[in-house]
Design a protein around this motif. Structure first.
Motif, PDB file in Angstrom:
ATOM      1  N   ILE A  61       0.837  -1.196   0.000  1.00  0.00           N
ATOM      2  CA  ILE A  61       0.000   0.000   0.000  1.00  0.00           C
ATOM      3  C   ILE A  61       0.877   1.254   0.000  1.00  0.00           C
ATOM      4  O   ILE A  61       0.557   2.234  -0.669  1.00  0.00           O
ATOM      5  CB  ILE A  61      -0.957  -0.027   1.215  1.00  0.00           C
ATOM      6  CG1 ILE A  61      -1.989  -1.130   1.008  1.00  0.00           C
ATOM      7  CG2 ILE A  61      -1.643   1.315   1.411  1.00  0.00           C
ATOM      8  CD1 ILE A  61      -2.877  -1.403   2.191  1.00  0.00           C
ATOM      9  N   ARG A  62       2.009   1.219   0.729  1.00  0.00           N
ATOM     10  CA  ARG A  62       2.916   2.360   0.713  1.00  0.00           C
ATOM     11  C   ARG A  62       3.491   2.589  -0.684  1.00  0.00           C
ATOM     12  O   ARG A  62       3.677   3.731  -1.112  1.00  0.00           O
ATOM     13  CB  ARG A  62       4.060   2.147   1.706  1.00  0.00           C
ATOM     14  CG  ARG A  62       3.694   2.503   3.127  1.00  0.00           C
ATOM     15  CD  ARG A  62       4.939   2.539   3.997  1.00  0.00           C
ATOM     16  NE  ARG A  62       5.504   1.205   4.145  1.00  0.00           N
ATOM     17  CZ  ARG A  62       5.376   0.440   5.223  1.00  0.00           C
ATOM     18  NH1 ARG A  62       4.703   0.893   6.246  1.00  0.00           N
ATOM     19  NH2 ARG A  62       5.911  -0.761   5.265  1.00  0.00           N
ATOM     20  N   LEU A  64       1.958   2.003  -3.423  1.00  0.00           N
ATOM     21  CA  LEU A  64       0.903   2.557  -4.269  1.00  0.00           C
ATOM     22  C   LEU A  64       0.750   4.058  -4.064  1.00  0.00           C
ATOM     23  O   LEU A  64       0.366   4.777  -4.981  1.00  0.00           O
ATOM     24  CB  LEU A  64      -0.441   1.886  -3.965  1.00  0.00           C
ATOM     25  CG  LEU A  64      -0.594   0.452  -4.445  1.00  0.00           C
ATOM     26  CD1 LEU A  64      -1.942  -0.098  -3.997  1.00  0.00           C
ATOM     27  CD2 LEU A  64      -0.467   0.341  -5.948  1.00  0.00           C
TER      28      LEU A  64
END
Length: 65
Positions: A61-62, A64
């Motif tokens: 997620i980081r 992204l």
């Protein structure tokens, strides 16, 4: 106008899931009581896997963002 339910609702409860859940819980309890050290090692290993999975998802997620 009558509405048809697309998802059939269960009409009765089966005893099979309750029996299986009870047997699994009893098995875990026996394992913990008879072999506490091994049970603790297994729990730590399981939590380690969960921790690694959460860290992997957080890293994804980081990337992204």
């Amino acid at each position: 106008m009558s509405r048809k339910n697309t998802f059939p609702m269960p009409t009765g409860s089966s005893a099979k899931p309750k029996v299986i859940g009870t047997l699994v819980a009893l098995g875990v309890l026996v394992f913990v009581v008879k072999y506490p050290s091994e049970a603790a090692d297994a729990a730590l290993g399981l939590f380690g896997l969960v921790e690694a999975a959460v860290e992997g998802i957080a890293g994804f997620i980081r990337q992204l963002a």
